[in-house]
Enzyme design. Structure first.
Site, PDB file in Angstrom:
ATOM      1  N   THR A  15     -26.779  10.081 -28.264  1.00 14.06           N
ATOM      2  CA  THR A  15     -27.414  10.528 -27.011  1.00 14.06           C
ATOM      3  C   THR A  15     -26.608  11.613 -26.316  1.00 14.06           C
ATOM      4  OG1 THR A  15     -28.498   8.424 -26.657  1.00 14.06           O
ATOM      5  CG2 THR A  15     -28.114   9.741 -24.704  1.00 14.06           C
ATOM      6  N   ASP A  57     -28.572  10.635 -35.148  1.00 14.19           N
ATOM      7  CA  ASP A  57     -28.719   9.433 -34.318  1.00 14.19           C
ATOM      8  C   ASP A  57     -27.925   8.344 -35.036  1.00 14.19           C
ATOM      9  OD1 ASP A  57     -29.890   6.838 -33.496  1.00 14.19           O
ATOM     10  OD2 ASP A  57     -31.307   8.076 -32.391  1.00 14.19           O
ATOM     11  N   ASP A  90     -25.530   3.088 -30.425  1.00 19.53           N
ATOM     12  CA  ASP A  90     -26.185   1.979 -31.134  1.00 19.53           C
ATOM     13  C   ASP A  90     -25.290   1.329 -32.182  1.00 19.53           C
ATOM     14  OD1 ASP A  90     -28.436   2.311 -29.629  1.00 19.53           O
ATOM     15  OD2 ASP A  90     -29.616   3.303 -31.186  1.00 19.53           O
ATOM     16  N   GLN A 276     -23.646 -16.992 -33.714  1.00 20.81           N
ATOM     17  CA  GLN A 276     -24.522 -16.127 -32.903  1.00 20.81           C
ATOM     18  C   GLN A 276     -23.931 -15.927 -31.510  1.00 20.81           C
ATOM     19  OE1 GLN A 276     -28.551 -17.775 -33.144  1.00 20.81           O
ATOM     20  NE2 GLN A 276     -28.268 -18.066 -35.342  1.00 20.81           N
ATOM     21  N   CYS A 277     -22.934 -16.730 -31.133  1.00 24.38           N
ATOM     22  CA  CYS A 277     -22.252 -16.528 -29.836  1.00 24.38           C
ATOM     23  C   CYS A 277     -21.297 -15.348 -29.945  1.00 24.38           C
ATOM     24  CB  CYS A 277     -21.423 -17.758 -29.467  1.00 24.38           C
ATOM     25  SG  CYS A 277     -22.387 -19.219 -29.162  1.00 24.38           S
TER      26      CYS A 277
HETATM   27  N1  ASP Z   1     -29.943   6.079 -30.577  1.00 21.07           N
HETATM   28  C1  ASP Z   1     -28.754   6.629 -29.969  1.00 21.07           C
HETATM   29  C2  ASP Z   1     -27.639   6.600 -30.997  1.00 21.07           C
HETATM   30  O1  ASP Z   1     -27.040   5.579 -31.182  1.00 21.07           O
HETATM   31  C3  ASP Z   1     -28.375   5.886 -28.735  1.00 21.07           C
HETATM   32  C4  ASP Z   1     -27.127   6.375 -28.043  1.00 21.07           C
HETATM   33  O2  ASP Z   1     -26.431   7.261 -28.445  1.00 21.07           O
HETATM   34  O3  ASP Z   1     -26.851   5.818 -26.963  1.00 21.07           O
HETATM   35  O4  ASP Z   1     -27.387   7.597 -31.640  1.00 21.07           O
END
Ligand code: ASP
Length: 345
Positions: A15, A57, A90, A276-277
């Site tokens: 992002t 991304d 991500d 899962q915790c």
């Molecule tokens: N989809 C984006 C990524 O991980 C989300 C981000 O950067 O916050 O590249």
């Protein structure tokens, strides 16, 4: 002797380097974004930038990209005091974990950062994240790095990379480290938590790039069917499976599940127990519903994050394919990713 410290920025995408087009975010080249960062020119630090072409991304990250990032760092290791990796949020915790395991004897900072809002947006969190990451990556004390570790810096917190998990897709405060305290907090000053920061290595840097992806994940849930688990466990491609269990590592203890797991282990394959915790540790001996896993030879992920568990396993599977040697290595701390009493650094 040089009077500036030096930092290599590796721009992978995310992002932080996106623009809005047709109502969704798409990546653009870092050189097109640099105009948004006049502050970079004023820093008392020599900067070079290597940009992925095209930027990606981080949902598209895979083991080949980790090798690419680690190789760029290795090739430039002597030239720079520190490294800042601009990366999508991500999968940042996976990449930071993987890169932390790919290097042994690190004595320079590798700081992953990114942002929740693109750099061109007025309320962006990108500037603070990047500027402070550069400051941390370039910080020397008598010529030695203050934080010779792979970290994530985000929203005023410096976290150990392989202890970090993306826990929020909305807030600027996107990352958590449940089982390890922050290595630093940025306010008016950057306050380093020196007791928790790893010491610099003195031996030469080593890099490991043999990563296997023949690993699967099976999340346990109430009502899970035999068909689902059988499908995962009978897949010949997988040498290892991570079971995502409840609480401190418990699952239903019906006969059918015991048989399915036993058959998989009897083939010489590996099952890892990851809760899962997010906070706390696996303890396979606390309940009957975990004890049978211990007896079957299921390997506890202790207090590692999911991201650390899977990336460490992907790296170990190449050199330690048999269960016992894998278990020994997997439960040994490589670079602070798990807590062994009084020895978490
Ligand atoms: N989809 C984006 C990524 O991980 C989300 C981000 O950067 O916050 O590249």
């Amino acid at each position: 002797m040089k009077n500036h410290s030096s930092v290599l920025i590796i721009f992978t995408g995310g992002t932080i380097g996106m623009i809005k087009k047709d109502n969704r975010y798409i990546p653009v080249k870092f050189k097109d974004l640099i105009s948004h960062f006049p502050e970079l020119k004023k820093l008392n630090c020599y900067l070079e930038i290597i940009s992925f072409n095209p930027p990606i991304d981080s949902a598209n990250i895979n083991e080949k990209i980790w090798i690419k990032i680690a190789t760029i760092i290795q090739e430039n290791y002597m030239k720079f005091d520190g490294f800042v990796i601009l990366h999508g949020t991500d999968t940042m915790a996976y990449s930071a974990s993987a890169v932390s395991f790919m290097f042994q004897n690190l004595n320079k900072p590798i700081i992953f950062t990114g942002s929740q809002l693109p750099i061109g947006v007025h309320r962006t969190d990108a500037k603070e994240n990047l500027i402070t990451s550069i400051e941390i990556a370039s910080k020397l004390d008598f010529g030695k790095a203050i934080v010779p570790e792979v970290c994530i810096y985000f929203e005023y917190k410096l976290l150990r990379g392989n202890r970090t998990h993306k826990s929020n897709s909305h807030d600027f405060n996107a990352f958590s480290s449940h089982n390890y305290p922050p290595l630093a907090k940025a306010g008016i000053d950057i306050d380093y938590n020196f007791n928790y920061i790893r010491k610099s290595a003195t031996k030469p840097l080593k890099i490991y790039t043999d990563i296997k992806n023949n690993i699967g994940v099976a999340k346990i849930f109430p009502g899970i069917s035999k068909e689902y688990l059988k499908n995962v466990l009978s897949n010949m491609y997988f040498d290892a499976i991570i079971l995502e269990t409840y609480g401190c590592g418990n699952i239903l203890n019906d006969e059918w599940i015991k048989n399915e797991l036993k058959q998989f282990i009897d083939k010489g394959k590996i099952i890892i127990n990851k809760s899962q915790c997010e906070a706390g540790s696996i303890n396979q001996t606390r309940y009957e519903t975990g004890q049978f896993l211990e007896e079957l030879g299921v390997i506890s992920a202790l207090d590692m994050t999911f991201e650390a568990t899977i990336t460490k396993a992907m790296l170990l599977l190449h050199d330690y394919p048999d269960r016992l040697s894998f278990k020994q290595k997997f439960q040994e701390p490589f670079c602070g990713e798990l807590t062994i009493k009084n020895n978490s650094l």
